[in-house]
Design a protein around this motif. Structure first.
Motif, short mmCIF file in Angstrom:
data_model
loop_
_atom_site.label_atom_id
_atom_site.label_comp_id
_atom_site.label_asym_id
_atom_site.label_seq_id
_atom_site.Cartn_x
_atom_site.Cartn_y
_atom_site.Cartn_z
N UNK A 184 -3.09 -42.91 -15.03
CA UNK A 184 -1.93 -42.12 -14.65
C UNK A 184 -2.42 -40.98 -13.75
N UNK A 185 -1.50 -40.30 -13.14
CA UNK A 185 -1.86 -39.15 -12.30
C UNK A 185 -2.30 -38.00 -13.20
N UNK A 186 -3.52 -37.47 -12.94
CA UNK A 186 -4.07 -36.44 -13.83
C UNK A 186 -4.87 -35.42 -13.01
N UNK A 187 -5.09 -34.22 -13.55
CA UNK A 187 -6.10 -33.32 -12.98
C UNK A 187 -7.48 -33.77 -13.45
N UNK A 188 -8.53 -33.48 -12.70
CA UNK A 188 -9.86 -33.90 -13.13
C UNK A 188 -10.95 -33.04 -12.51
N UNK A 189 -12.02 -32.87 -13.28
CA UNK A 189 -13.22 -32.25 -12.76
C UNK A 189 -14.31 -33.27 -12.50
N UNK A 190 -13.99 -34.55 -12.67
CA UNK A 190 -14.94 -35.61 -12.38
C UNK A 190 -14.99 -35.86 -10.87
N UNK A 191 -16.08 -36.47 -10.42
CA UNK A 191 -16.21 -36.87 -9.02
C UNK A 191 -15.37 -38.13 -8.78
N UNK A 192 -14.60 -38.12 -7.71
CA UNK A 192 -13.77 -39.28 -7.37
C UNK A 192 -14.57 -40.16 -6.42
N UNK A 193 -14.97 -41.34 -6.90
CA UNK A 193 -15.82 -42.22 -6.08
C UNK A 193 -15.09 -43.43 -5.53
N UNK A 194 -13.87 -43.70 -6.01
CA UNK A 194 -13.18 -44.87 -5.52
C UNK A 194 -11.80 -45.03 -6.12
N UNK A 195 -11.21 -46.18 -5.83
CA UNK A 195 -9.89 -46.51 -6.35
C UNK A 195 -9.88 -47.97 -6.80
N UNK A 196 -8.97 -48.27 -7.70
CA UNK A 196 -8.82 -49.64 -8.18
C UNK A 196 -7.34 -49.95 -8.39
N UNK A 197 -6.99 -51.23 -8.26
CA UNK A 197 -5.62 -51.65 -8.54
C UNK A 197 -5.41 -51.88 -10.03
N UNK A 198 -6.50 -51.90 -10.79
CA UNK A 198 -6.40 -52.11 -12.23
C UNK A 198 -5.74 -50.91 -12.90
N UNK A 199 -4.79 -51.17 -13.77
CA UNK A 199 -4.13 -50.11 -14.53
C UNK A 199 -4.25 -50.43 -16.01
N UNK A 200 -4.80 -49.49 -16.74
CA UNK A 200 -5.01 -49.71 -18.17
C UNK A 200 -3.87 -49.15 -19.02
N UNK A 201 -2.71 -48.99 -18.43
CA UNK A 201 -1.58 -48.49 -19.20
C UNK A 201 -0.28 -49.03 -18.63
N UNK A 202 0.49 -49.67 -19.49
CA UNK A 202 1.82 -50.15 -19.14
C UNK A 202 2.68 -50.01 -20.40
N UNK A 203 3.59 -49.04 -20.43
CA UNK A 203 4.38 -48.80 -21.65
C UNK A 203 5.26 -49.98 -22.03
N UNK A 204 5.42 -50.95 -21.13
CA UNK A 204 6.26 -52.12 -21.44
C UNK A 204 5.48 -53.18 -22.22
N UNK A 205 4.14 -53.05 -22.24
CA UNK A 205 3.31 -54.02 -22.96
C UNK A 205 3.11 -53.60 -24.41
N UNK A 206 2.73 -54.56 -25.24
CA UNK A 206 2.36 -54.27 -26.62
C UNK A 206 1.09 -55.05 -26.95
N UNK A 207 -0.05 -54.36 -27.05
CA UNK A 207 -0.23 -52.91 -26.90
C UNK A 207 -0.16 -52.48 -25.43
N UNK A 208 0.06 -51.21 -25.17
CA UNK A 208 0.24 -50.75 -23.79
C UNK A 208 -1.04 -50.68 -22.98
N UNK A 209 -2.22 -50.81 -23.63
CA UNK A 209 -3.50 -50.77 -22.92
C UNK A 209 -4.22 -52.09 -23.06
N UNK A 210 -5.05 -52.41 -22.05
CA UNK A 210 -5.81 -53.66 -22.06
C UNK A 210 -7.23 -53.46 -22.59
N UNK A 211 -7.83 -52.31 -22.32
CA UNK A 211 -9.21 -52.04 -22.72
C UNK A 211 -9.24 -51.34 -24.06
N UNK A 212 -10.26 -51.66 -24.85
CA UNK A 212 -10.42 -51.03 -26.15
C UNK A 212 -11.86 -50.59 -26.31
N UNK A 213 -12.08 -49.55 -27.11
CA UNK A 213 -13.43 -49.07 -27.37
C UNK A 213 -14.29 -50.21 -27.89
#
Length: 217
Positions: free
Chosen positions: A179-208
Motif C-alpha cells: 500500500x502507499x506508505x511513508x518510509x525511511x528505507x531505500x527505494x530500489x525498485x518497483x514490482x507489480x506483485x501486491x501482497x494485499x487484496x481485501x477481497x481475498x481470504x486470506x487477504x495476503x499471499x506471503x506468510x512468515x
C-alpha cells in the motif's frame, strides 16, 4: 527437512487483560526470528489452551487468549515449559517476485556498498530469502537476510509516501510495500506483485517462514 533451532529463553509479558507477548530478542537477528517461526508452528500443531489468535512479528509472538479459559500466568508457564522448537523447511511455500530495479536510491545504495548498479542487482537476487514477518501496514512484507556485504542502514530522511509495489532495501533486508506508505528505507525498485487484496481470504499471499527469491533488472 527440518532445521534445529538453538534454545533461547523467551521473555513473556502481559499485554492488557487478554494477551501476552513472547519476545525472543530486543533487536532483529536470525535466531530470534527462527524461534518466532518455530513457536508459531508448534502452537499451530498443538494449540495452547485458551489461545484465540497467534500474531507473529520479527522477534516476538503476540498471543491473544480467552480470559475465561486461561490467564497470563498459566499461559506463560505453558509456553515456558515447551521444548526448543524446530522450524520446518520442507513445507514452506516458495515465491518468485519480479522487480524493475528503477528506484531513485538504486545508484546511491550500490555506491555505498562499493558496487555498480548491475553488480548490486546480481548480488541482491543471488540468494533465496525468508519472509521474516508481515505487518506494519497491510501486506507489508520483510524479507531477509542478505549477507553482511549487503547491509546498509536506513535513510536519514523519511519519504512522506512511496507507492504500492515499491521495493525497499535496508538493514540486511528487502521489503515490499503493498500500500502507499511513508518510509525511511531505500527505494530500489518497483514490482507489480501486491501482497494485499481485501477481497481475498486470506487477504495476503506471503506468510512468515515462506521462501522468496527476487528476479529482474
Amino acid at each position: 527437512m527440518d532445521e534445529t533451532i538453538l534454545a533461547r529463553r523467551a521473555v513473556i509479558v502481559p499485554l492488557g487483560d487478554a494477551a501476552v507477548l513472547v519476545r525472543f530478542a530486543d533487536r532483529l537477528d536470525d535466531e530470534a526470528n527462527r524461534l518466532v517461526l518455530a513457536l508459531v508452528a508448534a502452537l499451530e500443531a498443538d494449540p495452547a489452551e485458551g489461545v484465540v489468535e497467534i500474531v507473529p512479528s520479527l522477534v516476538s509472538v503476540l498471543l491473544r487468549y480467552d480470559p475465561e479459559r486461561t490467564d497470563p500466568i498459566r499461559l506463560a508457564g505453558e509456553i515456558g515449559l515447551r521444548p526448543p522448537g524446530r522450524a520446518r523447511r520442507g513445507d514452506r511455500h516458495r515465491h518468485l517476485v519480479s522487480v524493475r530495479f528503477d528506484g531513485p536510491d538504486l545508484e546511491e545504495v550500490a555506491a555505498a556498498l562499493g558496487l555498480d548498479a548491475a553488480g548490486f542487482i546480481d548480488r541482491h537476487n543471488a540468494a533465496e530469502l525468508r519472509v521474516l514477518a508481515t505487518g506494519f501496514a497491510p501486506g507489508f512484507v520483510y524479507c531477509g537476510f542478505h549477507p553482511e556485504t549487503l547491509v546498509l542502514p536506513r535513510r536519514r530522511r523519511v519519504r512522506p509516501l512511496v507507492p504500492a509495489g515499491s521495493v525497499l532495501f535496508a538493514a540486511g533486508q528487502t521489503a515490499i510495500a503493498a500500500t502507499e506508505i511513508p518510509t525511511g528505507w531505500h527505494v530500489i525498485g518497483t514490482t507489480d506483485f501486491r501482497n494485499f487484496d481485501p477481497r481475498r481470504d486470506p487477504p495476503t499471499q506471503l506468510a512468515a517462514g515462506d521462501a522468496i527469491r527476487f528476479e529482474g533488472r
